[in-house]
Design a protein around this motif. Structure first.
Motif, PDB file in Angstrom:
ATOM      1  N   GLU B  61      60.215  43.617  97.650  1.00 23.02           N
ATOM      2  CA  GLU B  61      61.644  43.861  97.501  1.00 23.02           C
ATOM      3  C   GLU B  61      62.444  42.815  98.287  1.00 23.02           C
ATOM      4  O   GLU B  61      63.413  42.242  97.784  1.00 23.02           O
ATOM      5  CB  GLU B  61      61.891  45.264  98.051  1.00 23.02           C
ATOM      6  CG  GLU B  61      63.278  45.742  98.204  1.00 23.02           C
ATOM      7  CD  GLU B  61      63.261  47.182  98.742  1.00 23.02           C
ATOM      8  OE1 GLU B  61      62.706  47.414  99.828  1.00 23.02           O
ATOM      9  OE2 GLU B  61      63.794  48.063  98.061  1.00 23.02           O
ATOM     10  N   LEU B  64      62.011  39.238  96.567  1.00 20.80           N
ATOM     11  CA  LEU B  64      62.804  39.059  95.347  1.00 20.80           C
ATOM     12  C   LEU B  64      64.289  38.949  95.666  1.00 20.80           C
ATOM     13  O   LEU B  64      65.013  38.165  95.056  1.00 20.80           O
ATOM     14  CB  LEU B  64      62.558  40.231  94.381  1.00 20.80           C
ATOM     15  CG  LEU B  64      61.166  40.261  93.754  1.00 20.80           C
ATOM     16  CD1 LEU B  64      60.956  41.556  92.977  1.00 20.80           C
ATOM     17  CD2 LEU B  64      60.954  39.052  92.852  1.00 20.80           C
ATOM     18  N   ASP B  65      64.740  39.722  96.650  1.00 17.81           N
ATOM     19  CA  ASP B  65      66.160  39.666  97.012  1.00 17.81           C
ATOM     20  C   ASP B  65      66.508  38.291  97.595  1.00 17.81           C
ATOM     21  O   ASP B  65      67.559  37.736  97.296  1.00 17.81           O
ATOM     22  CB  ASP B  65      66.486  40.774  98.017  1.00 17.81           C
ATOM     23  CG  ASP B  65      67.986  40.933  98.213  1.00 17.81           C
ATOM     24  OD1 ASP B  65      68.718  40.860  97.201  1.00 17.81           O
ATOM     25  OD2 ASP B  65      68.419  41.129  99.359  1.00 17.81           O
ATOM     26  N   ARG B  68      66.873  35.877  94.739  1.00 21.81           N
ATOM     27  CA  ARG B  68      68.169  36.019  94.061  1.00 21.81           C
ATOM     28  C   ARG B  68      69.244  35.328  94.902  1.00 21.81           C
ATOM     29  O   ARG B  68      70.112  34.649  94.382  1.00 21.81           O
ATOM     30  CB  ARG B  68      68.557  37.477  93.869  1.00 21.81           C
ATOM     31  CG  ARG B  68      67.755  38.280  92.852  1.00 21.81           C
ATOM     32  CD  ARG B  68      68.006  37.852  91.435  1.00 21.81           C
ATOM     33  NE  ARG B  68      67.370  36.565  91.156  1.00 21.81           N
ATOM     34  CZ  ARG B  68      66.055  36.385  91.049  1.00 21.81           C
ATOM     35  NH1 ARG B  68      65.234  37.399  91.173  1.00 21.81           N
ATOM     36  NH2 ARG B  68      65.558  35.200  90.804  1.00 21.81           N
ATOM     37  N   ASP B  71      69.187  31.727  94.372  1.00 26.74           N
ATOM     38  CA  ASP B  71      69.821  31.375  93.097  1.00 26.74           C
ATOM     39  C   ASP B  71      71.333  31.291  93.254  1.00 26.74           C
ATOM     40  O   ASP B  71      71.975  30.376  92.734  1.00 26.74           O
ATOM     41  CB  ASP B  71      69.505  32.427  92.022  1.00 26.74           C
ATOM     42  CG  ASP B  71      68.101  32.261  91.455  1.00 26.74           C
ATOM     43  OD1 ASP B  71      67.498  31.191  91.672  1.00 26.74           O
ATOM     44  OD2 ASP B  71      67.614  33.198  90.793  1.00 26.74           O
ATOM     45  N   ARG B  72      71.894  32.282  93.950  1.00 15.78           N
ATOM     46  CA  ARG B  72      73.353  32.283  94.123  1.00 15.78           C
ATOM     47  C   ARG B  72      73.811  31.035  94.876  1.00 15.78           C
ATOM     48  O   ARG B  72      74.832  30.442  94.543  1.00 15.78           O
ATOM     49  CB  ARG B  72      73.798  33.545  94.874  1.00 15.78           C
ATOM     50  CG  ARG B  72      73.889  34.777  93.976  1.00 15.78           C
ATOM     51  CD  ARG B  72      74.589  35.917  94.689  1.00 15.78           C
ATOM     52  NE  ARG B  72      73.801  36.470  95.767  1.00 15.78           N
ATOM     53  CZ  ARG B  72      72.868  37.395  95.621  1.00 15.78           C
ATOM     54  NH1 ARG B  72      72.611  37.887  94.413  1.00 15.78           N
ATOM     55  NH2 ARG B  72      72.189  37.851  96.636  1.00 15.78           N
ATOM     56  N   ARG B  74      72.181  28.169  94.967  1.00 17.45           N
ATOM     57  CA  ARG B  74      71.974  27.043  94.052  1.00 17.45           C
ATOM     58  C   ARG B  74      73.196  26.879  93.141  1.00 17.45           C
ATOM     59  O   ARG B  74      73.671  25.770  92.884  1.00 17.45           O
ATOM     60  CB  ARG B  74      70.719  27.310  93.207  1.00 17.45           C
ATOM     61  CG  ARG B  74      70.107  26.097  92.566  1.00 17.45           C
ATOM     62  CD  ARG B  74      68.919  26.511  91.697  1.00 17.45           C
ATOM     63  NE  ARG B  74      67.753  26.949  92.455  1.00 17.45           N
ATOM     64  CZ  ARG B  74      66.836  26.118  92.955  1.00 17.45           C
ATOM     65  NH1 ARG B  74      66.963  24.822  92.776  1.00 17.45           N
ATOM     66  NH2 ARG B  74      65.810  26.583  93.617  1.00 17.45           N
ATOM     67  N   PHE B  75      73.701  28.007  92.676  1.00 15.39           N
ATOM     68  CA  PHE B  75      74.892  27.978  91.820  1.00 15.39           C
ATOM     69  C   PHE B  75      76.101  27.462  92.591  1.00 15.39           C
ATOM     70  O   PHE B  75      76.866  26.637  92.100  1.00 15.39           O
ATOM     71  CB  PHE B  75      75.175  29.388  91.281  1.00 15.39           C
ATOM     72  CG  PHE B  75      76.287  29.432  90.269  1.00 15.39           C
ATOM     73  CD1 PHE B  75      76.048  29.099  88.950  1.00 15.39           C
ATOM     74  CD2 PHE B  75      77.571  29.799  90.637  1.00 15.39           C
ATOM     75  CE1 PHE B  75      77.066  29.127  88.008  1.00 15.39           C
ATOM     76  CE2 PHE B  75      78.600  29.828  89.708  1.00 15.39           C
ATOM     77  CZ  PHE B  75      78.347  29.492  88.391  1.00 15.39           C
ATOM     78  N   ASP B  78      75.957  23.829  92.962  1.00 12.17           N
ATOM     79  CA  ASP B  78      76.311  23.191  91.695  1.00 12.17           C
ATOM     80  C   ASP B  78      77.826  23.089  91.548  1.00 12.17           C
ATOM     81  O   ASP B  78      78.383  22.044  91.219  1.00 12.17           O
ATOM     82  CB  ASP B  78      75.693  24.028  90.562  1.00 12.17           C
ATOM     83  CG  ASP B  78      76.107  23.568  89.190  1.00 12.17           C
ATOM     84  OD1 ASP B  78      75.397  22.716  88.631  1.00 12.17           O
ATOM     85  OD2 ASP B  78      77.141  24.056  88.683  1.00 12.17           O
ATOM     86  N   ARG B  79      78.526  24.187  91.832  1.00 14.33           N
ATOM     87  CA  ARG B  79      79.997  24.195  91.712  1.00 14.33           C
ATOM     88  C   ARG B  79      80.631  23.282  92.769  1.00 14.33           C
ATOM     89  O   ARG B  79      81.586  22.570  92.507  1.00 14.33           O
ATOM     90  CB  ARG B  79      80.558  25.616  91.874  1.00 14.33           C
ATOM     91  CG  ARG B  79      80.051  26.665  90.887  1.00 14.33           C
ATOM     92  CD  ARG B  79      80.582  26.472  89.499  1.00 14.33           C
ATOM     93  NE  ARG B  79      79.835  25.413  88.812  1.00 14.33           N
ATOM     94  CZ  ARG B  79      80.251  24.787  87.743  1.00 14.33           C
ATOM     95  NH1 ARG B  79      81.409  25.059  87.219  1.00 14.33           N
ATOM     96  NH2 ARG B  79      79.519  23.863  87.178  1.00 14.33           N
ATOM     97  N   ARG B 165      83.346  34.826  93.677  1.00 17.47           N
ATOM     98  CA  ARG B 165      81.922  35.032  93.979  1.00 17.47           C
ATOM     99  C   ARG B 165      81.681  35.443  95.422  1.00 17.47           C
ATOM    100  O   ARG B 165      80.645  36.025  95.734  1.00 17.47           O
ATOM    101  CB  ARG B 165      81.134  33.748  93.688  1.00 17.47           C
ATOM    102  CG  ARG B 165      81.130  33.364  92.234  1.00 17.47           C
ATOM    103  CD  ARG B 165      80.225  32.178  91.976  1.00 17.47           C
ATOM    104  NE  ARG B 165      80.713  30.947  92.573  1.00 17.47           N
ATOM    105  CZ  ARG B 165      81.552  30.109  91.982  1.00 17.47           C
ATOM    106  NH1 ARG B 165      81.993  30.368  90.779  1.00 17.47           N
ATOM    107  NH2 ARG B 165      81.945  29.004  92.577  1.00 17.47           N
TER     108      ARG B 165
END
Lengths: 91, 353, 290
Positions: B61, B64-65, B68, B71-72, B74-75, B78-79, B165
């Motif tokens: 748990e 995986l968190d 995630r 990923d946020r 990484r985004f 990118d922005r 976000r």
């Protein structure tokens, strides 16, 4: 300017009522209006310009004289919004 | 008996040790792992081991968190890159962001909270303005004490959070406050930075290790030190095995900036916790600060609470002493006194001390 | 320091406090739940400590802590300590439990099919859930948090903590459930009167038995109102459940997939009613059709 879907990162899920777009990286789910969903749906896989998308939509929905109603400009501003959300990118 | 902090450090180093734990050990380990934000890292280290079902579920748990969360970030990178790169100056990812985009060894399971970036000092105003125009907003009230304090005295601007976000960018022009006794050469670090595909930069291996070491030694009170030291252990091992001369060039780079002591101290502590193979040229003789820090780092109880008040207090005062000249320290502590008491109450409530 | 361990559905909690009498109340309320958890690995620790050393004895007041931040819980008077622990436990699930989608909703099952009842506080969700819990045909699964598995055909997992009855629903249930399944009456809480009702034993015995969702309803109680039913669209149902979830966003694509799959396969209705009888009748009718 040409745009394409960030296909590896985005999941489009049409539901009865509205369309959802999930950005896998940001983790955000966006609820798309009908028009926005139609624009994404018309977006060619290799990418397309607002004018091209306008032509596709004009055919699909039998709209006349796309340029006169400012369709291209409005498509472009929608695509820029989608770009800020990370749903499409400039091709 | 091995305390739960030590269990965590040992298990990170040698995950097979998890196979011998009792339920009681696990309960302490899970609390300490959560408090140190290292549970997800432990989860990646433990993959493939036949662990008790409930322990495996808790580690999975967390892992995986953390993914995630990566990923946020990484985004967000990118922005941010799209917003700042057109301005034409180098944008250097620090800490977690760098591990993420360069796939460095501390990455698996690494929780990444905020996005830290370094830009040239004379461009930081432009960077801030541009980010604000693109949707990031300051979370400190403009002109308030915190806002002015950052702007006047710190090596970074008040944090900027994206308005929808919520992810936070910390914009730095140096890796330590300019008011402290140490002066890292930020311009040199930017010159030596390594360009990634896509146009962002990360610090050179030497500077990256120095930066992590500065955080261990000068982040006030060694809070979060266990995780910083894990980063250092992973980075040092990876850089040394990629380049046999790494220890030497690290020493030269640190020495040129007058940063030998913090690097030595951090490596000493990393060795104490994780067995980092530190060569003689970078080792140091133990001093009282090392002992206090080590005691604090090892001192959580089985509910994850810090149980070393004396070491805590001395290190807190020391952290401030190092970061500020005395006249500022008085001013700062005066203003912060009430706020800190409030925060301490909240923190106590959180950890249940 | 007294310690008590509880298991509710998939999660085990360890509660600690120097206020022995409060934990004794907790133990009494949970006496029919699984016991002997000493050798277990637990998921969350929760502490209830005096606000200051003085306040252990003088106007005793408890503040709560846990593995995941509980800074939002204001300290409670000792007499409401039971309620405080319940809130602290719920928050640990909401903030820290990521093995299922956690939805702020009630649920119940018939055999291996389930109804999911979502709605804001005050909508009648809790009362409806309590009503169903002591109906022989239904197996209670939870009154507050529903756990949805991260699969393409998501299953609901029971989380049958004691049902938290508020105000008017207390007498409604006192006439329907045996007295020995109630906790103490807590008056003057932030939500008015509160009394816990331990669900029927079958609900506790079968708390590891999941069920496949068959119906989603969103209740609206308003005294005297004529019964009415409105079908919700898939997207309306998605938005309702997604905003009622404490953790779906954090679960990323797995959470998105499971939720989309649920709303595409399970019919959802918005129902309005003015009496308990009408509510139960509507639920039965919709269940038959579904």
């Amino acid at each position: 300017m040409r745009y394409r879907l960030r296909a590896d990162e985005v999941r489009i899920e049409p539901l009865a009522g509205l369309t959802l777009a999930h950005q896998r990286l940001s983790g955000e789910t966006h609820v798309l209006s009908e028009e926005t969903a139609a624009i994404l749906d018309a977006l060619p896989e290799r990418g397309g310009s607002p004018a091209e998308i306008g032509r596709i939509l004009t055919e699909r929905f039998e709209i006349v004289e796309a340029e006169d109603v400012g369709l291209t400009g409005s498509i472009e501003s929608r695509l820029e919004e989608l770009r800020a959300l990370g749903l499409v990118e400039r091709a | 008996m091995t305390g739960p902090s030590m269990l965590l450090f040992e298990a990170l180093r040698e995950p097979e040790r998890l196979l011998a734990l009792t339920a009681k050990d696990w309960n302490g380990l899970i609390r300490v792992g959560r408090a140190e934000r290292l549970l997800a890292t432990l989860g990646t280290r433990a993959e493939g081991l036949a662990l008790p079902v409930r322990a495996a579920a808790i580690l999975e748990e967390a892992r995986l968190d953390a993914e995630r969360g990566q990923d946020r970030i990484r985004f967000e990178i990118d922005r941010m890159a799209e917003t700042l790169l057109p301005l034409g100056f180098p944008v250097v990812l620090l800490k977690g962001g760098a591990f993420l985009m360069a796939g460095l060894s501390p990455l698996p399971g690494r929780e990444i909270g905020d996005l830290d970036i370094l830009v040239p000092r004379d461009r930081i105003g432009e960077a801030e303005r541009t980010l604000r125009e693109a949707g990031w907003i300051s979370v400190k009230a403009s002109g308030g004490y915190d806002d002015s304090y950052y702007r006047e005295w710190m090596h970074e601007l008040p944090p900027l959070a994206h308005r929808s976000r919520g992810n936070v960018i910390d914009l730095h022009h140096n890796v330590l406050p300019p008011t402290g006794r140490l002066a890292p050469d930020a311009a040199g670090m930017i010159d030596r930075a390594v360009r990634l595909p896509g146009g962002l930069f990360i610090l050179s291996p030497e500077d990256m290790l120095i930066h992590a070491a500065l955080h261990v030694a000068y982040d006030g009170d060694f809070h979060g030190g266990a995780r910083n030291l894990w980063d250092i252990d992973r980075l040092f091992r990876a850089f040394s095995s990629a380049d046999a001369a790494f220890a030497e060039s690290l020493r030269d780079t640190a020495r040129a900036q007058g940063l030998m002591l913090p690097v030595r101290r951090a490596l000493f502590l990393a060795q104490a916790l994780y067995g980092t193979p530190v060569p003689a040229a970078l080792s140091k003789r133990t001093d009282p600060v090392d002992i206090l820090a080590k005691r604090k780092l090892q001192g959580r109880d089985r509910y994850g609470r810090q149980r070393t008040p004396v070491a805590d207090f001395i290190l807190y005062a020391r952290g401030h002493w190092l970061r500020m000249p005395p006249f500022m320290l008085v001013r700062h502590l005066w203003t912060k006194w009430r706020a800190r008491r409030r925060e301490a109450r909240d923190a106590t409530r959180r950890t249940g001390r | 320091m007294k310690r008590v361990r509880l298991r509710i559905g998939p999660a085990i909690f360890e509660l600690r406090s120097p206020f022995r009498s409060v934990l004794t109340e907790v133990e009494a309320l949970y006496r029919r739940y699984p016991q002997n958890l000493d050798g277990e690995i637990f998921d969350f620790s929760v502490t209830g400590l005096p606000v200051s050393p003085w306040r252990r004895f003088l106007r005793p007041s408890i503040m709560f802590g846990g593995d995941f931040s509980l800074a939002d819980i204001v300290p409670v008077e000792k007499r409401l300590g039971l309620l405080g622990f319940e809130m602290a436990i719920n928050l640990q699930m909401a903030l820290g439990y990521l093995r299922h989608i956690v939805v702020h909703a009630a649920s119940a099952a018939k055999d291996d099919e389930a109804i999911l009842i979502t709605g804001e506080s005050g909508s009648g969700k809790s009362t409806l859930s309590a009503l169903l819990s002591y109906q022989a045909r239904w197996r209670h699964m939870g009154d507050e948090l529903a756990l949805l598995s991260l699969e393409t055909r998501p299953l609901l997992h029971p989380y049958p903590r004691p049902i938290s009855l508020k105000n008017e629903s207390i007498p409604v249930m006192e006439s329907r459930a045996p007295e020995d399944r109630f906790g103490p009456l807590l008056t003057d809480t932030v939500k008015g009167d509160v009394r816990h009702l331990v669900p029927p034993q079958r609900a506790i015995e079968q708390m590891d038995r999941p069920a496949l969702p068959k119906l989603v309803i969103c209740p609206h109680f308003e005294a005297g109102r004529e019964p009415a039913v409105r079908r919700m669209t898939e997207s309306e149902c998605y938005v309702r459940l997604s905003t009622a979830s404490t953790n779906q966003l954090r679960l990323g694509e797995r959470g998105f997939d499971a939720m989309v799959s649920l709303v595409k396969t399970v019919p959802a209705y918005d129902i309005s009613y003015g009496s308990s009888e009408d509510a139960l009748k509507l639920v039965d009718e919709l269940w038959q059709q579904a």
